[in-house]
Design an enzyme around this catalytic site. Structure first.
Site, short mmCIF file in Angstrom:
data_model
loop_
_atom_site.label_atom_id
_atom_site.label_comp_id
_atom_site.label_asym_id
_atom_site.label_seq_id
_atom_site.Cartn_x
_atom_site.Cartn_y
_atom_site.Cartn_z
N ASP A 87 0.83 -1.21 0.00
CA ASP A 87 0.00 0.00 0.00
C ASP A 87 0.86 1.26 0.00
O ASP A 87 1.89 1.32 0.68
CB ASP A 87 -0.89 -0.01 1.25
CG ASP A 87 -1.76 1.23 1.34
OD1 ASP A 87 -2.58 1.44 0.43
OD2 ASP A 87 -1.60 2.00 2.31
N GLU B 163 0.94 -0.69 -5.19
CA GLU B 163 -0.16 0.27 -5.24
C GLU B 163 0.50 1.64 -5.38
O GLU B 163 0.81 2.32 -4.42
CB GLU B 163 -1.03 0.19 -3.98
CG GLU B 163 -2.37 0.88 -4.16
CD GLU B 163 -2.46 2.23 -3.46
OE1 GLU B 163 -3.34 3.02 -3.84
OE2 GLU B 163 -1.67 2.52 -2.56
C1 OTU Z 1 -3.94 3.95 -0.39
O1 OTU Z 1 -4.30 4.94 -1.34
C2 OTU Z 1 -5.19 3.18 -0.06
O2 OTU Z 1 -5.67 2.54 -1.20
C3 OTU Z 1 -6.18 4.13 0.54
O3 OTU Z 1 -7.41 3.51 0.78
C4 OTU Z 1 -5.59 4.68 1.80
O4 OTU Z 1 -6.42 5.68 2.28
C5 OTU Z 1 -4.19 5.26 1.59
O5 OTU Z 1 -3.36 4.45 0.78
C6 OTU Z 1 -3.48 5.39 2.90
O6 OTU Z 1 -3.17 4.13 3.43
O7 OTU Z 1 -3.78 8.38 -1.83
O8 OTU Z 1 -6.37 8.35 -2.30
O9 OTU Z 1 0.12 6.44 -4.93
O10 OTU Z 1 -2.52 7.18 -4.26
O11 OTU Z 1 -1.54 5.00 -1.72
C7 OTU Z 1 -5.74 7.15 -2.09
C8 OTU Z 1 -0.61 5.74 -4.01
C9 OTU Z 1 -4.27 7.30 -1.84
C10 OTU Z 1 -1.70 6.58 -3.35
C11 OTU Z 1 -2.46 5.67 -2.50
C12 OTU Z 1 -3.47 6.09 -1.57
#
Ligand code: OTU
Length: 645
Positions: free
Chosen positions: A282, A324
């Protein structure tokens, strides 16, 4: 200190004393394959510390322990996968994403619904983060308090392991999240830091005043500007500022500290030994912070991923990584590893640019940007793949490459504005029902929440009670699925989209969800509604049965599997997205009409790719209609064409 074989052998000697393993056992063979890389990465990241080699030794001890703790069933699977490293890519893989509580209740209850997964043809299941989190706000599970315990009410890690084993035996693999970038402010490390223990303070980025934070703020974007503006939070207990890129209760881990890396590797190996087949890393771009940058995609991030990967390849070589990394298209690619490092980082990465371009094409009814963006994606080596998706638990951010947007004739700012207006339903003629997510008045950024069906127009159409509009909306949904299941990569379905779930606005009444519009598309699975999938006369049935058909057809056609190649074509029609999938023995042409009007594609296209009439659409089984040298595509048609003979 230069690397030498003698150095490795000395390590092996020390490890053998502790673990009593033969020098020729698979553990040391695997370690030998990655040890020099580990050494180089550690030296690069931590070489300034006098004891960096002891940190490396500690890491290797951790690998030894985890290897010995991995059970025989999983070790057997590792060995099979080592013999066939393409185990995931040379067949039909289809993923499905769920929240355990919202889809099944608890981990064990997943089994009660597994017939549904088999009915669909799902082969891997992504469990949204199910680890212990504080009550109330926890970012949908992404503010982990304890990585070694499941969330209250979901069961135990042993339950999870048991479920993983049963599903695996039935051909369904498990994907789980590793929240690598941050912990909850209630995590034990954070608590100890709040108590003033300096060892744990070093697990995070603490600052005594605003001087350095203000410097960082000059170049760091805000991820959640509405609910957590800025990137730092004041911690009254120690009267210091801590870095919190996401929410104020999510503290960023400090990977310049090798103890943090060690703990995260331990967590990763615990998940791997707990039965996970795929680990979703993540928020991976954020792992390394550097003043004067956006603190995303720093080169050290890739070194850290390579360390994670090397560790997993020693203990659990069957386990894959998903990045991700929802960042600019050219940055996303780097998460596969570049040059010599391909195969040493992530095996899959979310195809975020592809996803957002599909939505862009639906709104504009033109495929210019989609074609350009997907054309510039290089041909990936067969050991890595895109993870393709239409919707996920997050918002849709319009993260195009500005150069691409300009090259196809739009102004990036105005085009984003248009798309936001369109998907929020504010643009004349829009069919969509999205909600804004995290509007940032400082830079005009807005992201979009909403389910696949609501964004594709089903919600509005059903309210209008006009059957033509409902037909159009269903057409859009099916078009997107047809592209998803034929585009090169591994497809991932977000739960509820297969039965056309609409937005659920009840999140507004729940205090801990109200300020985060992403909850609008995180439904409680309605199993009564799901029963309607059996009836083709219902919308649920039409979507679900077509999804099943597409998955089924895809599995019969190796030309659609990730290893088969793909060429994006110019269809000669600005509303028709075209690509050719091919293997040595088969070719399949996809023609997708993104407009609400009938479109024509000249048969000359076939000459260019060496295909001949008659052509059959494998989805409907029918021969393609040709009028005066043109293939006819009704509104939102998507054909999967093969030579009929
Ligand atoms: C991720 O997303 C998760 O998918 C989210 O659900 C979380 O809120 C977040 O991490 C924190 O743990 O900014 O708008 O480049 O875009 O990590 C979602 C990656 C996010 C980010 C992504 C993030």
């Amino acid at each position: 200190m230069k690397y030498s074989r003698a150095y490795f052998l000395e390590f092996v000697g020390r490890l053998r004393e502790i673990f009593h393993m033969e020098e020729t056992c698979e553990f040391f063979l695997r370690l030998g394959l990655v040890f020099q890389d580990l050494f180089e990465q550690y030296r690069f990241l931590y070489g300034e510390r006098v004891n960096w080699q002891e940190h490396l030794f500690r890491l290797c001890c951790l690998l030894g322990e985890a290897y010995q703790g991995r059970d025989e069933f999983l070790k057997g699977i590792d060995r099979e996968r080592e013999k066939n490293p393409l185990w995931f890519f040379d067949r039909n893989m289809v993923g499905y994403v769920i929240y355990v509580d919202r889809w099944a209740k608890d981990v064990k209850s997943i089994l009660k619904h597994r017939d549904y997964l088999h009915e669909m043809g799902v082969t891997f299941l992504h469990l949204m983060p199910c680890f212990d989190v504080p009550e109330g706000e926890n970012d949908g599970g992404y503010a982990v308090r304890d990585y070694y315990t499941l969330r209250d009410g979901l069961g135990t890690c042993d339950d999870l392991k048991e479920v993983a084993e049963i599903l695996k035996k039935e051909g369904i693999f498990l994907m789980v999240d590793v929240v690598v970038n941050h912990t909850s402010s209630d995590h034990l490390w954070a608590k100890k830091a709040k108590e003033g223990e300096s060892f744990y303070e070093d697990f995070y980025y603490f600052f005594p005043d605003r001087v350095v934070p203000d410097e960082f703020e000059k170049t760091m974007p805000e991820i959640f500007p509405e609910t957590s503006p800025g990137n730092f939070t004041y911690v009254p207990e120690v009267k210091k500022w801590v870095m919190t890129v996401f929410h104020r209760y999510q503290w960023d881990l400090n990977y310049t500290n090798p103890y943090v890396l060690y703990e995260m590797v331990k967590i990763i190996l615990h998940l791997a030994n707990g039965g996970a087949d795929i680990l979703r890393l993540d928020a991976i771009p954020y792992l390394w912070k550097r003043l004067g940058t956006s603190c995303q995609n720093e080169p050290e991030v890739h070194r850290l991923i390579q360390i994670f990967k090397a560790c997993v390849s020693v203990v659990a070589p069957g386990v894959l990584f998903v990045a991700e990394a929802i960042v600019q298209p050219k940055e996303i690619l780097k998460y596969f590893g570049e040059g010599e490092s391909v195969g040493k980082e992530c095996d899959l990465t979310y195809n975020a640019s592809g996803m957002v371009c599909l939505w862009e094409a639906l709104a504009t009814r033109q495929v210019r940007l989609l074609t350009r963006t997907t054309c510039s994606q290089p041909h990936l080596p067969s050991m890595v793949s895109w993870l393709n998706y239409l919707r996920c638990h997050d918002d849709i951010g319009l993260g195009f490459d500005d150069e691409d947007v300009m090259a196809v004739g739009y102004s990036p700012r105005e085009h984003r504005r248009f798309l936001v207006d369109f998907y929020l339903g504010n643009f004349p003629g829009s069919w969509a029902r999205g909600l804004p997510f995290m509007s940032n008045p400082k830079n005009g950024d807005v992201r979009i929440s909403g389910t696949l069906a609501s964004l594709a127009g089903l919600e509005k159409a059903l309210e209008s009670e006009k059957s033509e509009e409902v037909e159009m909306a269903v057409g859009r949904i099916l078009l997107l699925f047809k592209v998803l299941f034929s585009f090169r990569g591994v497809p991932l379905v977000y739960y509820g989209d297969e039965i056309g779930n609409l937005n659920d606005y009840r999140f507004r009444e729940r205090e801990e969800e109200a300020s985060d519009s992403r909850w609008v598309h995180r439904p409680w699975m309605d199993w009564e509604k799901a029963k309607k999938r059996k009836n083709k006369k219902t919308i649920e049935g039409r979507i679900f049965q077509d999804v099943v058909l597409l998955i089924h057809k895809r599995s019969e056609l190796p030309v659609l599997w990730p290893v088969a190649s793909q060429n994006i074509l110019d269809s000669g029609n600005e509303s028709v997205f075209a690509y050719l999938r091919s293997t040595e023995t088969q070719a399949l042409l996809v023609l997708a009409n993104f407009s609400d009007k009938t479109q024509l594609v000249s048969e000359r296209l076939l000459g260019r790719i060496g295909m001949e009439f008659p052509l059959r659409d494998v989805i409907s089984g029918r021969e393609v209609v040709v009028v005066d040298g043109y293939i006819v595509l009704v509104p939102y048609a998507c054909l999967w064409l093969v030579e009929a003979c």
